[in-house]
Design an enzyme around this catalytic site. Structure first.
Site, PDB file in Angstrom:
ATOM      1  N   HIS A 305       0.851  -1.197   0.000  1.00  0.00           N
ATOM      2  CA  HIS A 305       0.000   0.000   0.000  1.00  0.00           C
ATOM      3  C   HIS A 305       0.885   1.244   0.000  1.00  0.00           C
ATOM      4  O   HIS A 305       1.895   1.304   0.705  1.00  0.00           O
ATOM      5  CB  HIS A 305      -0.886  -0.008   1.254  1.00  0.00           C
ATOM      6  CG  HIS A 305      -1.708   1.227   1.432  1.00  0.00           C
ATOM      7  ND1 HIS A 305      -1.510   2.112   2.468  1.00  0.00           N
ATOM      8  CD2 HIS A 305      -2.743   1.725   0.707  1.00  0.00           C
ATOM      9  CE1 HIS A 305      -2.385   3.103   2.379  1.00  0.00           C
ATOM     10  NE2 HIS A 305      -3.147   2.888   1.324  1.00  0.00           N
ATOM     11  N   HIS A 350       1.289  11.111  -2.128  1.00  0.00           N
ATOM     12  CA  HIS A 350       0.015  10.902  -1.438  1.00  0.00           C
ATOM     13  C   HIS A 350      -0.768  12.208  -1.519  1.00  0.00           C
ATOM     14  O   HIS A 350      -0.472  13.155  -0.801  1.00  0.00           O
ATOM     15  CB  HIS A 350       0.282  10.495   0.020  1.00  0.00           C
ATOM     16  CG  HIS A 350      -0.895   9.856   0.683  1.00  0.00           C
ATOM     17  ND1 HIS A 350      -1.809   9.082   0.000  1.00  0.00           N
ATOM     18  CD2 HIS A 350      -1.314   9.858   1.974  1.00  0.00           C
ATOM     19  CE1 HIS A 350      -2.724   8.640   0.835  1.00  0.00           C
ATOM     20  NE2 HIS A 350      -2.450   9.106   2.042  1.00  0.00           N
TER      21      HIS A 350
END
Length: 762
Positions: A305, A350
């Site tokens: 992830h 992100h």
């Protein structure tokens, strides 16, 4: 091999110069670049550094912790400083586990090449050492550390200090008697071989000697038949033949006369018990041993992830190093969050956070280089695309041009499939997972279920909206606004999605009626866990024909992890982990994928592959055959100190055994602690577990340092699948918190598995 290392240290020109030492610039960031003096120690196993040429030095790293050496051009950090520091003079020391890389810049190209060649030579030598050679080198290392005045001899005072360093609390009179017995030259000091004899006396394994004598008629040796009896009766190797027993004797018996007479001495017996053949992990499960020709959805797939992050989710650093580490540890699904970047180049980070950014094309180039270094089986690029049409086209171009033939851009053989291809059919291919246009869809697309920052909060809002729907007019306005803000999917990028089309999950019934085998849904951990509780069997059946990906909650801003076992219990194939974060959850993940050659694919049990399966992970019932596990925790060997800065502190170790599987099987037990003995503690305690679904169970052995004032401290652990566990007398070789071997630290156990008789509930 240890002698080969000593030979190289005295003859190899690179190693000789490294032992003299030289200045190099240590680089941590663009603003932190300090001159340090590096020197290879005389043992050839450690590199020390100091601030000044003749200043006090301290250990920098151990050769056994080094994974590989890279040149400066392969360093992301050094490349960013190319205008200031010559790349040709730089190199990177890459470590096992999660330890940060060490970037160094030498004063010349020649010096950099010399260190790179020398370090790689030492890494290759250490990697090829067997158990005895590693032990010899370990002893040599301790001798170097104990010989404080570096005169090649150890006085009794130095030996006493060394015992404390080695975690040994021993009566001074007894220690002196061992010292005198080993001092055959009667010089009042111990040299080379005398120190080895002292160590052997110190580490005499009474529990192994007793076991050896129980099978030996004369107490001196095991004949071929006696050893065969031991292998069959105690080690539960029922199919063991005389030929195999003879092979083991030839391999582990140190004396030539013993090999000729086909007998095993006590030293050979101990060598066998400490080897991979005596390990708790079954050697038959180490290579690729499973059927690799089944559809992809029949496998658990090692998944990462936010692969680009090497820190937390809010301010952490993004780096291609995250992809290198994930791929080299066998990860087969990596995540790429792509956003519009400057100069028309997409960037990876992100989104909507302060994390740093890296170029998408650098990520793709890194994947191309490292995808198949550890495993030949397919790599999945899980794309989260937030880019404009133009930058999506750039993404498609980079994927096509950089990956070349590695990229799967059409169905295999151009044939319309009826099920997903197998890992074997997809060897050395890279697949793109993402949104895909179909004839029924227009160019505006609905994003895959997002990975929100506040998953639980949003779930609470969702449930509120279920009971309090929006007014229709407001709802339509909201949808129009949402539609306008959605990016348009570029056909060039869409066409690269072949077998892994991302779709939003609505319900299991909806998936069955409207979706296809080549479509995949993503679930937050919260949603997946809720579905397992509410519709566990439906989730299992769903995962027999379609892939599922699960990702950590957005609340895990510290990059912490969830327990993947709960999701594997429902057959979820791609349980994405924050691989940069060590801990229990990653121990379970690493232990699970250690089997099958570490290739990143593990075949699911048959009841998780059968579309008619009645299995419910919360309520498992027959036809499962429960098993009872008896573990006798016997002894420990050379356990490391928890706080190495406190010379006089000695650990009080205890062993905790944890089982993870279906909820009813999850359990833990522990031994009592042994006071002041980390060197050779003895427990002799038996723990008992009953497991309903052994096919899904994982075992974790943890050694802790007991502390009556506060929480026990972690010493080491080892985690493995129940199905890969060997019975009998076995050693468990411990790993550190970050997954690095702590050899020769181990615990010695006896394992017995009993299958419940049908209908026996006792």
């Amino acid at each position: 091999m240890a002698s080969l290392l000593q030979d190289q240290l005295t003859t190899d020109q690179d190693l000789l110069l490294m032992q003299e030492g030289m200045p190099m610039r240590k680089v941590r960031s663009k603003s932190w670049k300090k001159l340090r003096y590096f020197r290879l120690q005389n043992d050839g196993m450690t590199v020390w550094h100091a601030r000044q040429a003749r200043g006090s030095a301290k250990p920098s790293f151990s050769i056994s912790d080094v994974d590989t050496i890279r040149n400066g051009h392969d360093s992301e950090l050094l490349r960013s400083l190319a205008e200031e520091l010559p790349l040709e003079q730089g190199f990177t020391v890459v470590f096992h586990g999660r330890r940060s890389n060490l970037d160094l810049v030498a004063n010349s190209v020649e010096e950099a090449q010399m260190w790179m060649r020398g370090l790689q030579l030492l890494v290759d030598l250490v990697t090829s050492m067997d158990h005895q050679e590693r032990l010899d080198q370990w002893l040599s290392d301790w001798f170097q550390r104990g010989d404080k005045n570096q005169d090649g001899k150890m006085s009794f005072q130095e030996v006493q200090r060394l015992l404390h360093l080695m975690n040994v609390e021993m009566d001074q009179e007894y220690a002196f008697s061992l010292f005198q017995a080993a001092d055959t030259s009667q010089s009042g000091t111990l040299e080379g071989e005398e120190f080895v004899q002292f160590y052997k006396a110190l580490t005499k394994r009474a529990e192994v000697q007793e076991l050896f004598e129980s099978f030996s008629a004369d107490g001196q040796k095991l004949t071929l038949l006696e050893f065969l009896d031991f292998l069959r009766e105690e080690q539960k190797e029922r199919d063991c033949t005389s030929e195999l027993a003879l092979e083991l004797i030839d391999h582990y018996e140190p004396s030539d006369s013993g090999k000729l007479r086909h007998v095993l001495s006590m030293d050979g017996f101990l060598s066998y018990l400490c080897s991979k053949d005596g390990d708790i992990f079954n050697p038959a499960c180490l290579p690729i041993y499973q059927d690799m020709t089944q559809p992809l959805n029949h496998y658990f797939i090692c998944s990462s992830h936010n692969t680009y992050l090497v820190g937390d989710q809010l301010c952490g650093q993004s780096s291609v190093e995250g992809y290198i580490r994930a791929l080299k540890r066998g990860c087969r699904c990596v995540e790429v969050d792509v956003w519009d970047g400057p100069s028309g180049e997409p960037v990876v980070y992100h989104g909507h956070t302060l994390t740093s950014r890296i170029l998408f094309k650098d990520v793709v180039a890194t994947v191309a280089q490292y995808a198949f270094q550890t495993s030949d089986y397919p790599v999945i690029l899980s794309l989260e695309t937030h880019c404009s049409w133009e930058q999506q086209q750039t993404m498609a171009r980079h994927l096509t041009e950089i990956l070349g033939e590695q990229l799967l851009s059409t169905t295999l053989d151009g044939v319309l499939p009826t099920q997903l291809p197998s890992p074997e059919e997809l060897r050395r291919r890279i697949l793109v997972k993402g949104k895909k246009l179909t004839l029924e869809e227009d160019l505006e697309y609905e994003e895959e279920e997002a990975e929100p920052e506040l998953e639980e909060s949003e779930l609470a809002l969702e449930s509120q909206f279920e009971t309090e729907p929006e007014p229709q007019e407001q709802n339509l306005q909201s949808k129009d606004k949402k539609k306008k803000s959605k990016p348009i999917l570029c056909p060039a990028l869409s066409s690269l999605v072949i077998y892994l089309k991302s779709v939003s999950f609505r319900s299991f019934t909806h998936s069955k009626e409207h979706y296809h085998f080549y479509e995949i849904s993503s679930f937050s951990e919260t949603k997946a866990e809720r579905l397992i509780k509410e519709a566990g069997n439906e989730f299992v059946q769903h995962n027999t024909w379609q892939l599922s990906r699960v990702y950590p909650s957005g609340l895990r801003t510290d990059s912490s992890n969830y327990n993947p076992q709960e999701l594997w219990n429902a057959g979820c194939q791609m349980v994405a982990m924050n691989m940069q974060t060590a801990g229990l959850e990653m121990d379970i993940c690493d232990g699970h994928f250690r089997q099958n050659g570490g290739c990143g694919y593990v075949l699911k049990p048959d009841f998780l592959r059968d579309i008619q399966s009645s299995f419910h992970p919360e309520r498992p019932i027959s036809p499962f055959k429960a098993q009872t596990l008896l573990i006798q925790v016997i002894s420990g060997q050379q356990l490391p100190k928890v706080d190495k800065t406190k010379e006089g502190s000695i650990v009080d170790p205890l062993v905790k055994v944890q089982i993870f599987g279906v909820r009813l099987d999850t359990a833990r037990q522990e031994t009592n602690y042994v006071e002041n003995n980390g060197f050779n503690p003895y427990w002799g305690e038996t723990l008992c577990f009953r497991v309903l679904v052994p096919e899904l169970a994982m075992l974790r052995f943890v050694v802790m340092d007991y502390d009556w004032k506060s929480r026990n401290d972690f010493i080491g652990q080892y985690t493995l699948p129940w199905t890969c566990m060997q019975q009998g007398y076995r050693h468990i070789h411990l790993l550190s918190k970050v997954g690095i071997s702590l050899r020769p630290a181990s615990i010695f156990v006896y394992i017995c598995i009993q299958e419940d008789l049908e209908g026996d509930e006792s």
